[in-house]
Design an enzyme around this catalytic site. Structure first.
Site, PDB file in Angstrom:
ATOM      1  N   LYS A  35       0.826  -1.208   0.000  1.00 54.33           N
ATOM      2  CA  LYS A  35       0.000   0.000   0.000  1.00 54.33           C
ATOM      3  C   LYS A  35       0.864   1.263   0.000  1.00 54.33           C
ATOM      4  CE  LYS A  35      -3.888   1.726   2.872  1.00 54.33           C
ATOM      5  NZ  LYS A  35      -3.340   2.635   3.890  1.00 54.33           N
ATOM      6  N   ARG A  48      -9.438  13.355  11.341  1.00 56.32           N
ATOM      7  CA  ARG A  48      -8.044  13.069  11.673  1.00 56.32           C
ATOM      8  C   ARG A  48      -7.191  14.337  11.657  1.00 56.32           C
ATOM      9  NH1 ARG A  48      -6.383   7.849   8.221  1.00 56.32           N
ATOM     10  NH2 ARG A  48      -4.475   8.076   9.465  1.00 56.32           N
ATOM     11  N   ASP A  80       1.796  -0.017  11.807  1.00 55.10           N
ATOM     12  CA  ASP A  80       0.626  -0.626  11.164  1.00 55.10           C
ATOM     13  C   ASP A  80       0.396  -2.071  11.598  1.00 55.10           C
ATOM     14  OD1 ASP A  80      -0.122   1.634   9.793  1.00 55.10           O
ATOM     15  OD2 ASP A  80       0.910   1.086   7.943  1.00 55.10           O
ATOM     16  N   LYS A 130      -4.924   7.245  13.961  1.00 55.06           N
ATOM     17  CA  LYS A 130      -5.110   6.460  12.741  1.00 55.06           C
ATOM     18  C   LYS A 130      -6.583   6.468  12.321  1.00 55.06           C
ATOM     19  CE  LYS A 130      -0.829   5.292  12.123  1.00 55.06           C
ATOM     20  NZ  LYS A 130      -0.100   5.658  10.893  1.00 55.06           N
TER      21      LYS A 130
END
Length: 433
Positions: free
Chosen positions: A15, A124, A318, A345
């Site tokens: 990604k 965010r 992650d 996140k």
């Protein structure tokens, strides 16, 4: 007992590298060919905003030599200032990477633009985006709470910058680098704690160590020549399959062509140190990135994970949700500190993990920068409803636990996995013996 065996060749393309390949292709002079681009929602959002900002690109599905379908993206660009004023706000959907990194490019374009997202992304924090770009001379406006929309009045006269990252963030580092490519002079980005380095590798930027910090040098107004990119399999996605194999005794899985960049594969070292039987095979370098196969064999119990080193946290940010759930189910314990970044996140991942682990009977306590799992008090007798909090990594972490252990769970939103791993559930089914 559930057992999982097989060969994984259909892991999603990385990604992070997919985002950067598309953005760098748009900044390059010439034709950029990207092989094995990700079809995930977030990476498609990056292609969408590039097209809406005037970049010519196309993508198609090709059949590889091994029979797998791979996605090819072709980007045509004339270089740093090839973008055109968009006719409407640029929709980033749920992709914080798209919004933050593209802001660095738009800050250097001679027109006004606006970046928006879905309801989750609009909550965010974006002040970390605005601060360095304002220092370079860009005009950025945020909401009163420091969130999107990001309204940008770009300028072709950006100033070079010497910027010390206040927190380890590959996204902020990248947006500053992208803006600095347009500046009239050399810029330097200083990291006291390293983050993933794909942008530097792909742009060929020089760096050096100074007083215990890493300094990245970005030349201004230098032509970026188009070149081909190959996207390896995503190590963050591989982490879920590794956890599946480690939770289900007797499993044996090999995962092919995974990115093993040292800033991305630290979770493998953590698990090996905890007793996991993991073997790296067929290691090689393609396009500056280390790639290899991961063999997962379940022969031994795992020791509890304790993660406190800020540098290590930055490298595994992650993977932490899956590591936490894996450690809780495998050993009953887990402890994490210096990870306040998790609260910014797609969800507040510290809170999301604690809430769901408590529903599954684990004794947890959270702190501003982490949490601890102290053991399992009860094993629920019926189906447990797991709240994904609209977060793909939370959903997949608990789905792996349920699949591997047989613990009956009901996920609140299974479609959210499409953000990064569209074939997630099909792949799990294909591995079950």
């Amino acid at each position: 007992m559930r057992v999982f065996k097989g060969e994984v060749t259909a892991l999603p393309p990385d990604k992070s590298i997919s985002h950067r390949a598309a953005l760098i292709g748009a900044l390059s002079e010439g034709t950029t060919e990207i092989m094995n681009f990700s079809g995930g929602f977030d990476n498609q959002s990056t292609l969408g905003v590039l097209k809406d900002a005037g970049i010519t690109l196309r993508q198609e599905l090709l059949e590889g030599a091994d029979g797998r379908t791979v996605r090819q993206v072709i980007i045509e660009s004339k270089g740093l200032w090839s973008f055109q004023p968009p006719s409407a706000p640029l929709m980033c959907n749920n992709s914080g990477s798209t919004m933050r990194m593209f802001a660095g490019i738009l800050a250097a374009q001679p027109f006004a633009s606006e970046l928006i997202g879905d309801s989750s992304l609009m909550k965010r924090p974006m002040k970390r985006v605005a601060d360095p770009l304002r220092q370079m001379g860009a005009d950025l406006q945020l909401s009163p709470s420091g969130t999107a929309p990001i309204c940008i009045k770009g300028s072709k006269e950006l100033k070079p910058i010497n910027y010390r990252l206040p927190v380890p963030s590959a996204q902020v580092k990248s947006l500053v680098a992208f803006a600095a490519l347009h500046a009239d002079g050399e810029s330097r980005i200083i990291e006291s704690v390293r983050s993933r380095d794909h942008t530097e590798v792909m742009l060929g930027l020089d760096s050096f160590e100074q007083d215990g910090e890493r300094v990245i040098v970005v030349p201004g107004r230098k032509t970026v020549a188009a070149k081909p990119f190959y996207i390896p399999a995503d190590p963050s996605a591989a982490c879920f399959i590794v956890a599946l194999g480690l939770l289900a005794r007797g499993s044996e899985i090999i995962i092919r062509d995974v990115c093993l960049n040292p800033t991305r594969a630290a979770f493998l070292n953590i698990l090996t140190d905890a007793g996991a039987c993991l073997t790296i095979e067929n290691q090689r370098v393609i396009g500056g990135e280390t790639i290899g196969d991961i063999l997962v064999e379940n022969h031994a119990a795992l020791e509890p994970l304790l993660i406190t080193d800020p540098q290590l946290v930055a490298f595994i940010i992650d993977e932490i949700p899956m590591l936490a759930v894996l450690s809780a189910f495998a050993s009953g314990r887990f402890e994490l500190h210096n990870a306040a970044e998790l609260r910014t996140k797609e969800s507040d991942r510290i809170d999301a993990l604690v809430v769901n682990l408590q529903r599954l009977g684990f004794d947890c306590e959270q702190y501003p920068d982490g949490f601890v799992v102290k053991g399992r008090r009860i094993t629920p007798s019926g189906t447990v409803v797991i709240d994904s909090f609209d977060d793909h990594r939370i959903a997949m972490s608990f789905a792996i636990a349920g699949k591997a252990t047989g613990c009956p769970i009901d996920l609140s939103d299974i479609d959210v996995v499409g953000v990064s791993f569209p074939n997630f559930f099909d792949l799990l089914d294909s591995l079950q013996v």
